[in-house]
Design an enzyme around this catalytic site. Sequence first.
Site: not given
Lengths: 381, 361
Positions: A241, A362
């Site tokens: 993904e 992140n």
Amino acid sequence: MLRPETDAEAAFRADVRAFLAAAIPDHLRDLTFRAPPQDCMPWYRALSRRGWIAPHWPKAFGGMAASPVEQVILLEEMAHAGAPDIPTQGINHIGPLLMHFGSPAQQARHLPPILAGDVIWCQGYSEPGAGSDLSALRTAARRDGDELVVNGHKIWTTWGHHAHWMFALVRTSSAGNPRAGITFLLIDLSSPGITRRPIRNIANDDEFCEVFFDEVRVPLENVVGAVDDGWRVATALLDRERIQLGAPAQALRALERVRRLAPLADAGLADRIAEAELAVETLTAAFLDAAERFAAGEDPGAESSYLKILATETTQAVLDIAQDLAGPLMAARDPVRLGAPLVDMSEMFLQARRLSIYGGSNEIQRSILAERVLGLKREAR
Amino acid sequence: MPSETEAMLAAAAGDLLDGEGGVARARARRDAGGGLDRAVWSRMAAMGWFSLLLPEAHGGLGLAPSDAVDFAQEIGARIAPEPVVAAIAAQPLLAACGTPAADTLLARAAGGAAVICAAPAERTDDGPGSAFQGLAFAPADVDVALAFDPPNRRLLALDPAEARTAATVDGGTLAFLADGPDAVLVAEGASAQAAFLAACDVQRLLYAAELCGLMARALDMTLDYMRLRRQFGQPIGAFQALQHRAATHFVDVRATRALVREAGRAFGTQKQSGAAAAAKAAAGAAALRVLKDCIQLHGAIGFADEHDIGLYLRRAMVLAASAGTPRTCRAVFGTARAAELDAPLPRHAVRAAGPDASQAG
């Protein structure tokens, strides 16, 4: 794209461009936010009728089986035409997951409505106490006959208040490793006992919400994979993904904003514009590289975390440049009509704050890279 | 993904350079005060390195520039001090000229002489007496440098020994080439100019690849250090503040490599010059970003001359400055991209309102 297009690819681009020029209704063009379902789903269905709603899905499941280059052409043309943003949880997340882990009955029931745009999905992972540390989730499901009974609280659920269905991680056992007692569940959001409350975001938009579950009964047939095996189901596909998370969709939209501001900008900002173009080319090259390796059978592995970081931070960097170009208008709340094009000044910049937070922040992605790819590990004391 | 030819070439490059002493050669040359190692140069020539892109009709391998990307990465990984990329670009340039003077130089190059293609000077508009005045920059320790004189559209062969020079941080010497009585006219006119510009594109692509190899190896060295160096009872690589920076550099290295490979595919099309400039701009900037932090992550030893990581930073500086700095190359790419966007095809009818916008500000 830096690479030259084949004749077939150029013809495809021309097709896409002609279709978008004719098919996007004026009131949906150049929007700086994701329009609510009544506005954007007709567009979703128009793309679906044209056969372009699921470029990366295999033909066997009704997808387009588009090459990585064709995918980039679609994204480039959509950004360029100001095509509206559409919900992607079905197309990019639960759809591919069901192709691999869903039962034939689950596939037959859920995939066609995703393609057709009849059902909107949302993702029920985060909870007030389980963000980056997802396995700390506490929304619980207890077995009662051939049903699971769900109680708990999901939050930061993008489009949760618009969605018809949620794919969720719920705790079915609290013994042992926290990851071992998690189940992957498909929940019909029209079930009794569900309360949804939209949450306003920093861009003044109700994009996400919280969802409360009070004795919500879900049939066992809605478990994907096995009970208590949901962590594996949810994470096994993440690597693949992340290739889609690395698609330059948002970055190209941001770049389009830079391009529209470019004629108005000071000549001294030419280097900043080139920087934006270069950043998006770099992302596009990285996406093509990863998607082509994947198509050739290479396992992207944890390395694909790098694409999520690159795609989101490229988009943010391009929007920083757009803010620079906007000059004193950078803080204008609403898009400004400069000549004919409508130019967004602040909304995309604000909306883009989410990019480095969602889908595994992140910071989490960097830790995954450091530990699993770069071999930098903590030692037990 | 690299083809078999590319992989073989790259492996052969790594073998030769490792056999010659690897990174230690870069230090040795620096310590010796520069100069071209003629023995190594002739072994490179014998392996066909400089005729990789020379058409087969001229005795070369006839490869495309993109076939040499992995090869150039291996050279960068070992910070080989020879001007290999400039020499690779010179031979197809000479072959394209087709003049007797060019043929003579091509024969000399085939015999092992160091003939290179210089890169255009970036600041030719500087006043008299400027260090930047002249036609081109080139490594000074070669026999012949090919430079282009744009106003007169002349390709000239120059002897760098006659030029004003400056020492570079990697132990090399840079010549500021200028037209003079010793210059030999190699070819002239539009076709000579086109061939020279194509040779510059080749250099940009392959320098970008060399930089990719360099920064990838420097990051590997840094990761090794982070796994070994212990402080506070832990390897420093266990600390999240440092882990995340290493991950950021990994993203930079991977993405830049993908861009350089992608740029190679544009060769032979109208997108060639813009793509080559994009690759060089990205790789020059990324290599400097990564290398500066590689020094930082090594701590004091990184600042010490005895450690090789400093050699990598200094070589990165030289390569980033060769054949177009990041800023120059961004400008070339930006101009090429703007022209693409202005071309009638990409802007469809809905966006035809653009010119109004430019007047509305």
